[in-house]
Write a protein that holds these residues in place. Structure first.
Motif, PDB file in Angstrom:
ATOM      1  N   HIS A 128       6.754 -26.036 -29.713  1.00 58.40           N
ATOM      2  CA  HIS A 128       5.620 -26.922 -29.424  1.00 58.40           C
ATOM      3  C   HIS A 128       4.541 -26.142 -28.695  1.00 58.40           C
ATOM      4  O   HIS A 128       4.811 -25.440 -27.713  1.00 58.40           O
ATOM      5  N   LEU A 129       3.306 -26.255 -29.153  1.00 62.85           N
ATOM      6  CA  LEU A 129       2.187 -25.488 -28.619  1.00 62.85           C
ATOM      7  C   LEU A 129       1.287 -26.343 -27.743  1.00 62.85           C
ATOM      8  O   LEU A 129       1.198 -27.563 -27.909  1.00 62.85           O
ATOM      9  N   ARG A 152      18.048 -23.861  -7.244  1.00 61.88           N
ATOM     10  CA  ARG A 152      18.107 -22.494  -7.770  1.00 61.88           C
ATOM     11  C   ARG A 152      16.840 -22.239  -8.582  1.00 61.88           C
ATOM     12  O   ARG A 152      16.130 -23.183  -8.936  1.00 61.88           O
ATOM     13  N   PRO A 153      16.558 -20.972  -8.888  1.00 63.68           N
ATOM     14  CA  PRO A 153      15.404 -20.697  -9.746  1.00 63.68           C
ATOM     15  C   PRO A 153      15.529 -21.400 -11.106  1.00 63.68           C
ATOM     16  O   PRO A 153      16.623 -21.567 -11.643  1.00 63.68           O
ATOM     17  N   ILE A 154      14.383 -21.792 -11.635  1.00 59.48           N
ATOM     18  CA  ILE A 154      14.310 -22.559 -12.886  1.00 59.48           C
ATOM     19  C   ILE A 154      14.629 -21.660 -14.080  1.00 59.48           C
ATOM     20  O   ILE A 154      14.268 -20.486 -14.117  1.00 59.48           O
ATOM     21  N   ARG A 155      15.314 -22.243 -15.080  1.00 61.42           N
ATOM     22  CA  ARG A 155      15.557 -21.557 -16.347  1.00 61.42           C
ATOM     23  C   ARG A 155      14.593 -22.116 -17.383  1.00 61.42           C
ATOM     24  O   ARG A 155      14.506 -23.334 -17.577  1.00 61.42           O
ATOM     25  N   LEU A 156      13.898 -21.226 -18.089  1.00 62.92           N
ATOM     26  CA  LEU A 156      12.951 -21.633 -19.121  1.00 62.92           C
ATOM     27  C   LEU A 156      13.455 -21.235 -20.500  1.00 62.92           C
ATOM     28  O   LEU A 156      14.185 -20.254 -20.642  1.00 62.92           O
ATOM     29  N   ALA A 157      13.035 -22.001 -21.502  1.00 61.77           N
ATOM     30  CA  ALA A 157      13.273 -21.649 -22.901  1.00 61.77           C
ATOM     31  C   ALA A 157      11.968 -21.811 -23.657  1.00 61.77           C
ATOM     32  O   ALA A 157      11.261 -22.813 -23.492  1.00 61.77           O
ATOM     33  N   ASP A 192      15.928 -25.631 -18.253  1.00 66.75           N
ATOM     34  CA  ASP A 192      15.433 -26.721 -17.414  1.00 66.75           C
ATOM     35  C   ASP A 192      14.058 -27.207 -17.850  1.00 66.75           C
ATOM     36  O   ASP A 192      13.726 -28.377 -17.694  1.00 66.75           O
ATOM     37  N   GLU A 193      13.249 -26.286 -18.341  1.00 64.20           N
ATOM     38  CA  GLU A 193      11.868 -26.614 -18.685  1.00 64.20           C
ATOM     39  C   GLU A 193      11.426 -25.723 -19.833  1.00 64.20           C
ATOM     40  O   GLU A 193      12.012 -24.663 -20.085  1.00 64.20           O
ATOM     41  N   ALA A 194      10.378 -26.150 -20.535  1.00 61.36           N
ATOM     42  CA  ALA A 194       9.921 -25.454 -21.729  1.00 61.36           C
ATOM     43  C   ALA A 194       8.791 -24.489 -21.399  1.00 61.36           C
ATOM     44  O   ALA A 194       7.852 -24.841 -20.683  1.00 61.36           O
ATOM     45  N   ILE A 204      12.337 -31.738 -24.100  1.00 66.19           N
ATOM     46  CA  ILE A 204      13.589 -32.071 -24.781  1.00 66.19           C
ATOM     47  C   ILE A 204      14.136 -30.852 -25.509  1.00 66.19           C
ATOM     48  O   ILE A 204      15.339 -30.538 -25.447  1.00 66.19           O
ATOM     49  N   ALA A 205      13.261 -30.122 -26.194  1.00 67.12           N
ATOM     50  CA  ALA A 205      13.692 -28.927 -26.920  1.00 67.12           C
ATOM     51  C   ALA A 205      14.284 -27.897 -25.962  1.00 67.12           C
ATOM     52  O   ALA A 205      15.297 -27.247 -26.267  1.00 67.12           O
TER      53      ALA A 205
END
Length: 299
Positions: A153-154, A144-149, A186-188, A178-179
């Protein structure tokens, strides 16, 4: 969460249990492919690497990957111990030994080598570099399409650790990942030092607004080879494309978003910080770019 996916998720392949791995000139079974606990890569993250993808008997964009590897090694004052031809020969030897013809991924790693004592100074690495090629049968499988948050962290300034450097020191990106996972994604999605949208912890990031493709300026992100190919494809196919600063406000209102990387090519993004992007599915520009990219790598 129960349905977590990653941009490097792949089909299970039993053949990978018996792959041979290239370690300093020797092909070794997976269980015997080891490096010293004194290796500078293990001890300090002191090294550089490349990920490469095999399509229909050819390593995609091999010249660009070799350019980036040798430039990175020069930047950290690391002598790979082989010339360009030698590295490519090792890659092809590993491919042939494993009988791979397509849908394979290689991680080519070079560290400063074994240290005489467990301390930081590079002069303690006296035995020459460690070179490893891990090759796997690998077919991307992202259900499925990825969910980002968005995370705190820069991607930092070049004088701290240049984000363009594909180094073994990935802790900043791992902490970002991890955050994001703890936030249910799924990914940052990582911002740059000015607060503009930049990249994810593992891939380059693009949005589509009103038929135009946007990505970051490139100042604070990995100098992705797939990223550049997408920009080139847009320019060659009359798709407006901009390398520019843009904010989370611009991003939340995008019609589409996608990630680029050697493994997943173009991965659609369904939501960011709980906000659906478009209808939450792969959009038409992303579909078109995936088709154009597939033609490029298989032509």
């Amino acid at each position: 969460m129960t349905d977590h996916v990653t941009t490097h998720q792949a089909e299970e392949d039993a053949r990978n249990e018996s792959v041979l791995i290239w370690v300093n000139g020797q092909l070794k079974p997976r269980a015997q492919a080891m490096v010293s606990v004194f290796d500078s890569g293990f001890m300090l993250g002191d090294g550089v690497w490349e990920g490469l993808r095999l399509y229909d008997g050819r390593w995609s964009f091999l010249d660009e990957h070799m350019d980036r590897l040798f430039e990175a090694a020069k930047a950290i004052d690391l002598d790979i111990g082989m010339d360009r031809h030698g590295v490519i020969s090792a890659l092809l030897e590993t491919q042939e030994a494993n009988g791979m013809v397509t849908d394979a991924h290689a991680r080519l790693m070079v560290t400063r080598g074994v240290k005489s004592r467990p301390f930081q100074h590079p002069s303690l690495s006296r035995q020459g570099p460690t070179v490893v090629i891990i090759m796997e049968h690998s077919q991307p499988k992202i259900p499925r399409p990825i969910r980002l948050a968005t995370v705190p962290h820069l991607r930092g300034l070049p004088m701290t650790q240049d984000p363009k450097l594909n180094s073994h020191s990935k802790l900043n990106c791992i902490l970002a990942c991890i955050a994001a996972e703890k936030a249910g994604a799924d990914e940052a999605l990582m911002l740059d030092v000015h607060g503009f949208v930049n990249t994810t912890n593992a891939c380059n990031f693009f949005i589509v607004r009103k038929g135009a493709v946007w990505t970051s300026t490139g100042d604070y992100c990995m100098n992705g080879i797939t990223r550049q190919k997408v920009i080139d494809l847009c320019r060659a196919n009359a798709i407006p494309v901009f390398e520019r600063n843009f904010s989370l406000v611009d991003t939340y209102g995008a019609d589409e978003a996608f990630l680029t990387g050697t493994f997943g090519a173009q991965t659609p993004v369904g939501s960011i910080d709980g906000r659906a992007i478009g209808d939450g599915q792969m959009g038409p520009i992303t579909k078109r770019l995936r088709a154009l990219y597939k033609d490029l790598v298989t032509s």
